[in-house]
Design an enzyme around this catalytic site. Structure first.
Site, PDB file in Angstrom:
ATOM      1  CG  ASP A   8      -5.696  -4.778  -7.044  1.00 58.54           C
ATOM      2  OD1 ASP A   8      -4.942  -3.895  -6.591  1.00 58.54           O
ATOM      3  OD2 ASP A   8      -5.743  -5.083  -8.253  1.00 58.54           O
ATOM      4  CE1 TYR A  24      14.216  -2.595  -5.465  1.00 58.50           C
ATOM      5  CE2 TYR A  24      14.336  -0.472  -4.374  1.00 58.50           C
ATOM      6  CZ  TYR A  24      13.834  -1.758  -4.439  1.00 58.50           C
ATOM      7  OH  TYR A  24      12.949  -2.196  -3.485  1.00 58.50           O
ATOM      8  CE  LYS A  76      10.150  -1.742  -1.462  1.00 57.49           C
ATOM      9  NZ  LYS A  76       8.914  -2.399  -1.009  1.00 57.49           N
TER      10      LYS A  76
HETATM   11  P1  NAD Z   1       6.687 -11.459  -4.028  1.00 58.15           P
HETATM   12  O1  NAD Z   1       6.544 -11.320  -5.502  1.00 58.15           O
HETATM   13  O2  NAD Z   1       6.686 -12.813  -3.465  1.00 58.15           O
HETATM   14  O3  NAD Z   1       5.604 -10.578  -3.260  1.00 58.15           O
HETATM   15  C1  NAD Z   1       5.088  -9.372  -3.784  1.00 58.15           C
HETATM   16  C2  NAD Z   1       3.609  -9.385  -3.488  1.00 58.15           C
HETATM   17  O4  NAD Z   1       2.998  -8.145  -3.872  1.00 58.15           O
HETATM   18  C3  NAD Z   1       2.867 -10.496  -4.247  1.00 58.15           C
HETATM   19  O5  NAD Z   1       2.154 -11.328  -3.349  1.00 58.15           O
HETATM   20  C4  NAD Z   1       1.877  -9.740  -5.117  1.00 58.15           C
HETATM   21  O6  NAD Z   1       0.654 -10.422  -5.298  1.00 58.15           O
HETATM   22  C5  NAD Z   1       1.692  -8.473  -4.277  1.00 58.15           C
HETATM   23  N1  NAD Z   1       1.056  -7.407  -5.059  1.00 58.15           N
HETATM   24  C6  NAD Z   1       1.493  -6.830  -6.206  1.00 58.15           C
HETATM   25  N2  NAD Z   1       0.571  -5.956  -6.649  1.00 58.15           N
HETATM   26  C7  NAD Z   1      -0.466  -5.980  -5.756  1.00 58.15           C
HETATM   27  C8  NAD Z   1      -1.707  -5.312  -5.664  1.00 58.15           C
HETATM   28  N3  NAD Z   1      -2.109  -4.416  -6.586  1.00 58.15           N
HETATM   29  N4  NAD Z   1      -2.525  -5.583  -4.605  1.00 58.15           N
HETATM   30  C9  NAD Z   1      -2.144  -6.469  -3.669  1.00 58.15           C
HETATM   31  N5  NAD Z   1      -0.977  -7.146  -3.705  1.00 58.15           N
HETATM   32  C10 NAD Z   1      -0.154  -6.899  -4.743  1.00 58.15           C
HETATM   33  O7  NAD Z   1       8.086 -10.719  -3.702  1.00 58.15           O
HETATM   34  P2  NAD Z   1       8.778 -10.326  -2.314  1.00 58.15           P
HETATM   35  O8  NAD Z   1      10.200 -10.100  -2.656  1.00 58.15           O
HETATM   36  O9  NAD Z   1       8.411 -11.295  -1.252  1.00 58.15           O
HETATM   37  O10 NAD Z   1       8.147  -8.896  -2.016  1.00 58.15           O
HETATM   38  C11 NAD Z   1       7.510  -8.575  -0.796  1.00 58.15           C
HETATM   39  C12 NAD Z   1       7.964  -7.198  -0.325  1.00 58.15           C
HETATM   40  O11 NAD Z   1       9.342  -7.268   0.057  1.00 58.15           O
HETATM   41  C13 NAD Z   1       7.876  -6.098  -1.374  1.00 58.15           C
HETATM   42  O12 NAD Z   1       7.478  -4.892  -0.753  1.00 58.15           O
HETATM   43  C14 NAD Z   1       9.319  -5.973  -1.851  1.00 58.15           C
HETATM   44  O13 NAD Z   1       9.609  -4.708  -2.416  1.00 58.15           O
HETATM   45  C15 NAD Z   1      10.017  -6.168  -0.527  1.00 58.15           C
HETATM   46  N6  NAD Z   1      11.453  -6.468  -0.594  1.00 58.15           N
HETATM   47  C16 NAD Z   1      11.913  -7.499  -1.370  1.00 58.15           C
HETATM   48  C17 NAD Z   1      13.265  -7.753  -1.412  1.00 58.15           C
HETATM   49  C18 NAD Z   1      13.805  -8.873  -2.278  1.00 58.15           C
HETATM   50  O14 NAD Z   1      14.997  -8.846  -2.617  1.00 58.15           O
HETATM   51  N7  NAD Z   1      13.003  -9.856  -2.639  1.00 58.15           N
HETATM   52  C19 NAD Z   1      14.171  -6.995  -0.659  1.00 58.15           C
HETATM   53  C20 NAD Z   1      13.670  -5.970   0.136  1.00 58.15           C
HETATM   54  C21 NAD Z   1      12.302  -5.713   0.156  1.00 58.15           C
END
Ligand code: NAD
Length: 254
Positions: A63, A154, A161
């Site tokens: 975490d 957002y 970000k």
């Molecule tokens: P996701 O929900 O699959 O992944 C998010 C991850 O963050 C999860 O595995 C979760 O367990 C982890 N997480 C949350 N709190 C945590 C903590 N305290 N300790 C450790 N891990 C923790 O969603 P995603 O969209 O794959 O997100 C991954 C990254 O991509 C993020 O930074 C998100 O902001 C970024 N992102 C997503 C998008 C989109 O549209 N999905 C676009 C641009 C950027």
């Protein structure tokens, strides 16, 4: 095989829709060795079979709000692998109530939580893993265009970000001295668990399809391809950058 034998640590796999999954899949195809974290038993149950499917070598609890867990992860990875060639930070979180309505109403506690998990954690992880990184190692994080432009809903995540992208630049300076590169990929919207919490992203998928230069939304495989580039020696001279993988949507002036 651009990543043959490279040891890639991937933080942020939740399920097979995760951006981390697309990245891990692309890394595996290029010959990388993989390991994954999880947070808590519920995610562990989902991550372990995915790790097996992807040929992951080990999984571990981490975490990112807990310095002791970050240090324990670094100690474990040192014991297992000795070093890390590629470190992927694909982690973000904000309270659901802070991802709709007005940014103005963000609470102090909500602000701290989002910034801690989504921005500070990259620095905490880089510091703990610094002894395992070496000349040629590549650190990657995931960001979104809401850092520089207003995407209604957002909200706090846009501010997180922005802090994350600035952290990429400062970390690239500090770690660049020993040849470690730090970059961010700015993905277009993708339907994942994290994205489902953001009210403002719901309508954006059709806007991207209708208006983006490529007239389609991106996939986690698209992000995986760019991640291979940033993780490989092809990008040896690239650091401190935010590279967009968004079908060109952010280039529109209309
Ligand atoms: P996701 O929900 O699959 O992944 C998010 C991850 O963050 C999860 O595995 C979760 O367990 C982890 N997480 C949350 N709190 C945590 C903590 N305290 N300790 C450790 N891990 C923790 O969603 P995603 O969209 O794959 O997100 C991954 C990254 O991509 C993020 O930074 C998100 O902001 C970024 N992102 C997503 C998008 C989109 O549209 N999905 C676009 C641009 C950027």
């Amino acid at each position: 095989m651009l990543l043959q034998g490279k040891k890639a640590l991937i933080l942020g796999l939740a399920n097979n829709k995760s951006i981390a999954y697309g990245i891990a899949h692309a890394f595996k195809e290029q010959g990388a060795r993989l390991a994954f974290n999880y947070v808590g038993d519920a995610i562990k149950k989902r991550v372990e079979p995915l790790s097996e499917e992807l040929g992951g070598e080990f999984t571990f609890q981490c975490d990112v709000t807990d310095d002791a867990q970050i240090q324990a992860a670094a100690d474990l990875v040192k014991e297992k692998w000795g070093g890390v060639d590629i470190l992927v930070h694909s982690v973000a979180f904000a309270n659901r109530e802070d991802l709709s309505g007005r940014f103005l109403d963000t609470s102090r506690a909500g602000f701290h939580l989002a910034l801690d998990i989504s921005a500070y954690s990259l620095t905490g992880i880089c510091r703990a893993f610094e002894p395992l990184l070496h000349d040629g190692s590549s650190v990657l994080t995931m960001t979104y265009h809401g850092s520089t432009k207003v995407i209604p809903g957002y909200n706090i995540m846009g501010v997180a970000k922005a802090a994350l992208e600035a952290s990429v630049r400062y970390l690239s300076y500090d770690l660049g001295e020993k040849g470690v590169r730090v970059n961010a990929l700015s993905a277009g919207p993708i339907k994942t668990l994290a994205a489902s919490a953001v009210s403002g992203l719901k309508n954006i998928f059709t806007r991207v399809e209708e208006h983006a230069p490529l007239r389609r939304n991106v996939t986690t495989a698209d992000v995986g391809g760019a991640a291979v580039f940033l993780a490989s020696e092809l990008s040896h001279g690239v650091t401190g950058e935010v590279i967009y993988v968004d079908s060109g949507f952010s280039q529109l002036g209309i």
